[in-house]
Structures are given as C-alpha cells and as structure tokens.
Design a protein around this motif. Structure first.
Motif, PDB file in Angstrom:
ATOM      1  N   LEU A  29     -28.199 -21.392  13.722  1.00 24.64           N
ATOM      2  CA  LEU A  29     -27.635 -21.970  12.447  1.00 24.64           C
ATOM      3  C   LEU A  29     -26.284 -20.641  12.267  1.00 24.64           C
ATOM      4  N   ARG A  30     -26.843 -19.389  12.361  1.00 20.44           N
ATOM      5  CA  ARG A  30     -25.761 -18.329  12.032  1.00 20.44           C
ATOM      6  C   ARG A  30     -24.602 -18.410  12.909  1.00 20.44           C
ATOM      7  N   LYS A  31     -24.667 -18.859  14.174  1.00 28.37           N
ATOM      8  CA  LYS A  31     -23.763 -18.976  15.197  1.00 28.37           C
ATOM      9  C   LYS A  31     -22.926 -20.023  14.817  1.00 28.37           C
ATOM     10  N   GLN A  32     -23.425 -21.419  14.267  1.00 24.31           N
ATOM     11  CA  GLN A  32     -22.771 -22.452  13.831  1.00 24.31           C
ATOM     12  C   GLN A  32     -21.796 -22.203  12.883  1.00 24.31           C
ATOM     13  N   ARG A  33     -22.226 -21.354  12.029  1.00 27.58           N
ATOM     14  CA  ARG A  33     -21.142 -21.067  10.847  1.00 27.58           C
ATOM     15  C   ARG A  33     -20.272 -19.941  11.202  1.00 27.58           C
ATOM     16  N   GLY A  34     -20.403 -19.404  12.474  1.00 28.50           N
ATOM     17  CA  GLY A  34     -19.313 -18.397  12.918  1.00 28.50           C
ATOM     18  C   GLY A  34     -19.723 -17.166  12.124  1.00 28.50           C
ATOM     19  N   ALA A  41     -27.103 -10.928   7.278  1.00 30.96           N
ATOM     20  CA  ALA A  41     -27.969  -9.894   6.706  1.00 30.96           C
ATOM     21  C   ALA A  41     -27.474  -9.603   5.256  1.00 30.96           C
ATOM     22  N   ASP A  42     -26.127  -9.306   5.059  1.00 27.93           N
ATOM     23  CA  ASP A  42     -25.797  -9.340   3.736  1.00 27.93           C
ATOM     24  C   ASP A  42     -26.023 -10.293   2.617  1.00 27.93           C
ATOM     25  N   ALA A  43     -25.760 -11.517   3.403  1.00 28.52           N
ATOM     26  CA  ALA A  43     -25.934 -12.863   2.406  1.00 28.52           C
ATOM     27  C   ALA A  43     -27.523 -13.072   2.180  1.00 28.52           C
ATOM     28  N   LEU A  46     -30.766  -8.583   3.617  1.00 25.17           N
ATOM     29  CA  LEU A  46     -31.694  -7.749   4.691  1.00 25.17           C
ATOM     30  C   LEU A  46     -30.939  -6.876   5.417  1.00 25.17           C
ATOM     31  N   SER A  47     -31.539  -5.812   6.095  1.00 26.35           N
ATOM     32  CA  SER A  47     -30.835  -5.051   7.004  1.00 26.35           C
ATOM     33  C   SER A  47     -30.574  -5.675   8.338  1.00 26.35           C
ATOM     34  N   ARG A  48     -29.603  -5.172   8.941  1.00 30.58           N
ATOM     35  CA  ARG A  48     -29.205  -5.967  10.030  1.00 30.58           C
ATOM     36  C   ARG A  48     -30.221  -5.791  11.351  1.00 30.58           C
ATOM     37  N   ARG A  49     -30.863  -4.588  11.183  1.00 24.13           N
ATOM     38  CA  ARG A  49     -31.964  -4.360  12.397  1.00 24.13           C
ATOM     39  C   ARG A  49     -33.168  -5.359  12.107  1.00 24.13           C
ATOM     40  N   MET A  50     -33.560  -5.604  10.668  1.00 22.77           N
ATOM     41  CA  MET A  50     -34.370  -6.796  10.443  1.00 22.77           C
ATOM     42  C   MET A  50     -34.133  -7.994  10.759  1.00 22.77           C
TER      43      MET A  50
END
Length: 194
Positions: A29-34, A41-43, A46-50
C-alpha cells in the motif's frame, strides 16, 4: 485500539504469519501511494526503523501501531490483518492476531467496511490481562461472555461481565480486559467506529 504488551519479535508461528502478512500489505500500500518509508512513518507517528522492521516481518507491532499505520494508509486494521478469502490456508476459524505467553489469544473473525466493524473471539487464561489504547472519539465495543467472567477495567471503574452477559463500552478511553478468576474467560468482541 488494541495493543500488545511490547513490540518485539513474534512468539509463535501463527503470530509470525500475521506479522508477515501485515508487513507485506503495508509495504504494498505504501508503494502504491508512491510514499517512502519516512513519509509513512511520519504519517503513522512511528520511527523509520520500526516501520522498516514491520514491513520486513521482523517486529511484532502492537495492534494500536497497526491501527495507526492503517489509518495513515486510509484503510483499516482488518484490511491489513485478514487473509484473502481465496488464499490457500486462509484460516476458517479466524486470524490469530495476538497471543500472550500465558496462552491468552485474540482471533479476528471478520470485518465489514461500511460501516467499519470487526468481530473478534478472545480467550484470557486465568490471571490474563490485555491493555488497550483509546480508539477514535465515538468508537465503541460490545462484549459478550461465552465462558468465565470478564473484568473490563475502565476509566470510570471496573465492570464485571459474566457468562451469557453482554456489555457495551466506549473504547475512546484507556481500558483493559482482565481475567481475575481461576477458569478461562472466552468472549466475543465487536468493535464499531475504531
């Protein structure tokens, strides 16, 4: 909104299947949104790592975390968690979403999209406890106890629900499920508006 006690590596094969499934769906889903990992992670706060660990199936995120990611992706928990109806090995008796070391479990049985609602079957072993985080304003849950006794720990105080009894609570508050007795507690849970 549900939360596991910690975000760690999965404890069982069923939990690993759940974690792998949601990670794969989140990444798709993330990739479909581009979107990049950092944007999601910001939206989702969450942390990027998580988020990376979740997408790789290397973290066992809290159910509340999955809810936040689903909301950020404009979908819902069930859409990320439930297997495809025609998928090989799709669980006929529900999707094991949470399993505690004491044997307590939560199975997601099904969901609707409009309005959004989820049907769950929970089992809490004696002494079992599950702490939840508040849902969106206006969300509520219905609990129906099949066996044992369920204590709902609410901000307004505890509420006991016995076998054959039902209770409705607003879930936009801190709350917990407890089994303070010597026999297992089995209950159905319907979530609306989360």
């Amino acid at each position: 909104m549900l939360t596991m006690s910690s975000e760690s590596a999965p404890d069982s094969q069923a939990t690993q299947e759940f974690v792998t499934r949601i990670g794969r769906r989140i990444r798709t889903l993330r990739k479909q949104r581009g979107w990049g990992v950092q944007q999601l992670a910001d939206a989702a706060k969450l942390s990027r790592r998580m988020l990376t660990d979740i997408e790789l199936g290397q973290a066992n995120p809290s159910l509340a975390t999955v809810d936040r990611v689903a909301l950020a992706l404009d979908t819902d928990f069930a859409a990320l968690a439930l297997p495809e109806n025609d998928a090989p090995g799709a669980e006929a008796e529900g999707t094991l979403v949470w399993e505690a070391r004491d044997g307590s479990t939560a199975l997601l049985l099904g969901a609707t999209e409009n309005p959004r609602a989820e049907l769950w079957r929970w089992t809490l072993t004696p002494g079992g406890r599950y702490d939840a985080e508040p849902d969106r304003p206006g969300a509520q849950e219905i609990h129906h106890v099949l066996a044992g006794r369920l204590t709902l720990a609410l901000e307004t105080g505890p509420q006991m629900v016995g076998p054959g009894q039902s209770a409705t609570i607003p879930s936009d508050q801190q709350y917990a499920y407890l089994n303070e007795h010597t026999e297992p507690t089995v209950f159905m849970r319907v979530v609306s508006g989360a």
